[in-house]
Design a protein around this motif. Structure first.
Motif, PDB file in Angstrom:
ATOM      1  N   GLN A 195       0.828  -1.211   0.000  1.00 15.84           N
ATOM      2  CA  GLN A 195       0.000   0.000   0.000  1.00 15.84           C
ATOM      3  C   GLN A 195       0.865   1.265   0.000  1.00 15.84           C
ATOM      4  OE1 GLN A 195      -3.618  -0.329   0.103  1.00 15.84           O
ATOM      5  NE2 GLN A 195      -2.858  -2.358  -0.452  1.00 15.84           N
ATOM      6  N   ALA A 196       2.165   1.127  -0.202  1.00 15.89           N
ATOM      7  CA  ALA A 196       3.036   2.294  -0.138  1.00 15.89           C
ATOM      8  C   ALA A 196       3.005   3.067  -1.462  1.00 15.89           C
ATOM      9  CB  ALA A 196       4.447   1.880   0.238  1.00 15.89           C
ATOM     10  N   GLU A 197       3.713   4.185  -1.457  1.00 18.52           N
ATOM     11  CA  GLU A 197       3.556   5.208  -2.497  1.00 18.52           C
ATOM     12  C   GLU A 197       3.711   4.731  -3.939  1.00 18.52           C
ATOM     13  OE1 GLU A 197       5.522   9.523  -3.184  1.00 18.52           O
ATOM     14  OE2 GLU A 197       5.394   8.782  -1.119  1.00 18.52           O
ATOM     15  N   ALA A 198       4.824   4.018  -4.232  1.00 21.10           N
ATOM     16  CA  ALA A 198       5.061   3.607  -5.619  1.00 21.10           C
ATOM     17  C   ALA A 198       3.954   2.673  -6.103  1.00 21.10           C
ATOM     18  CB  ALA A 198       6.426   2.935  -5.747  1.00 21.10           C
ATOM     19  N   CYS A 199       3.523   1.792  -5.233  1.00 21.81           N
ATOM     20  CA  CYS A 199       2.453   0.865  -5.626  1.00 21.81           C
ATOM     21  C   CYS A 199       1.114   1.601  -5.729  1.00 21.81           C
ATOM     22  CB  CYS A 199       2.383  -0.305  -4.641  1.00 21.81           C
ATOM     23  SG  CYS A 199       3.770  -1.450  -4.863  1.00 21.81           S
ATOM     24  N   GLN A 200       0.906   2.568  -4.846  1.00 20.87           N
ATOM     25  CA  GLN A 200      -0.317   3.398  -4.929  1.00 20.87           C
ATOM     26  C   GLN A 200      -0.370   4.097  -6.282  1.00 20.87           C
ATOM     27  OE1 GLN A 200      -2.864   4.234  -2.790  1.00 20.87           O
ATOM     28  NE2 GLN A 200      -2.223   3.399  -0.820  1.00 20.87           N
ATOM     29  N   LYS A 237      -4.451   0.990  -4.898  1.00 21.13           N
ATOM     30  CA  LYS A 237      -5.672   1.279  -4.143  1.00 21.13           C
ATOM     31  C   LYS A 237      -6.892   0.635  -4.810  1.00 21.13           C
ATOM     32  CE  LYS A 237      -6.896   5.014  -1.147  1.00 21.13           C
ATOM     33  NZ  LYS A 237      -6.573   6.324  -0.707  1.00 21.13           N
ATOM     34  N   ALA A 238      -6.992   0.839  -6.115  1.00 20.64           N
ATOM     35  CA  ALA A 238      -8.127   0.265  -6.849  1.00 20.64           C
ATOM     36  C   ALA A 238      -8.039  -1.263  -6.867  1.00 20.64           C
ATOM     37  CB  ALA A 238      -8.132   0.809  -8.277  1.00 20.64           C
ATOM     38  N   ALA A 262       5.904  -2.128  -9.499  1.00 21.19           N
ATOM     39  CA  ALA A 262       4.622  -1.904  -8.825  1.00 21.19           C
ATOM     40  C   ALA A 262       3.451  -2.151  -9.785  1.00 21.19           C
ATOM     41  CB  ALA A 262       4.579  -0.469  -8.304  1.00 21.19           C
ATOM     42  N   PRO A 263       2.283  -2.540  -9.257  1.00 16.62           N
ATOM     43  CA  PRO A 263       2.010  -2.846  -7.858  1.00 16.62           C
ATOM     44  C   PRO A 263       2.479  -4.254  -7.478  1.00 16.62           C
ATOM     45  CG  PRO A 263      -0.013  -3.064  -9.151  1.00 16.62           C
ATOM     46  CD  PRO A 263       1.068  -2.605 -10.098  1.00 16.62           C
ATOM     47  N   ASN A 264       2.855  -4.385  -6.204  1.00 18.79           N
ATOM     48  CA  ASN A 264       3.426  -5.640  -5.726  1.00 18.79           C
ATOM     49  C   ASN A 264       2.569  -6.319  -4.668  1.00 18.79           C
ATOM     50  OD1 ASN A 264       6.311  -5.979  -6.826  1.00 18.79           O
ATOM     51  ND2 ASN A 264       6.189  -3.802  -6.304  1.00 18.79           N
TER      52      ASN A 264
END
Ligand code: FES
Length: 164
Positions: free
Chosen positions: A88-93, A98-99, A135-137
């Protein structure tokens, strides 16, 4: 929140905790390694053990509780047989985590931080798996998966369920 899948045997937990505390006796800054060792052996750090840890390390219960609740890694109850972590961290966001999380939660009927009542699956938020470029991971059963999407995650879950 779903029902916990397992109950701890309090005596066994205390015995494991005493062994871990003894193994770290006299070590400076031992609290984090102790908590990690307990979680490795029990699958979680049950809140009932915090007073024993605090007393052994001459810390207040609030101090130990503060550390346990600060680090997302520590769980109060053991995970399900399948354990899916979603970053849920920035790069993955920024790449749609989130979606993806919302869609997966909806599909599985499970929220982040929950375990199914039958103990089959835990969904957990993590904050950076060190693979930001892909990402996302997500991580399933300790295995890292990059550039994941909903279909891929569902497939991974059913593959692992079929071949645990
Ligand atoms: S932010 Fe998700 S792996 Fe780093």
């Amino acid at each position: 929140m779903a029902t916990l899948p397992q109950r701890f045997d309090p005596e066994q937990c205390q015995a494991v905790t005493r062994e871990v505390l003894a193994a770290h006796r006299g070590e400076p800054g031992a609290l984090l390694p102790i908590l990690h060792d307990i979680q490795d052996r029990l699958g979680a750090v049950p809140p009932e053990l915090l007073p024993l840890i605090a007393e052994d390390l001459c810390l207040s219960r609030a101090e130990v509780h503060g550390v346990v609740s600060f680090y997302h890694d520590f769980r109060a109850s053991p995970p399900g047989r399948q354990h899916l972590k979603l970053c849920q961290a920035e790069a993955c966001q920024s790449m749609g985590a989130k979606a993806l999380t919302a869609a997966l939660q909806e599909k599985l009927g499970l929220q982040l931080g929950e375990t199914r009542a039958d103990g089959s699956l835990t969904l957990e938020a993590v904050y950076c798996l060190g693979n930001c470029a892909c990402a996302p991971n997500a991580m399933l059963g300790g295995e890292l998966h990059g550039r994941v999407d909903l279909e891929g995650l569902l497939e991974l879950l059913s593959e692992q369920e079929a071949h645990p």
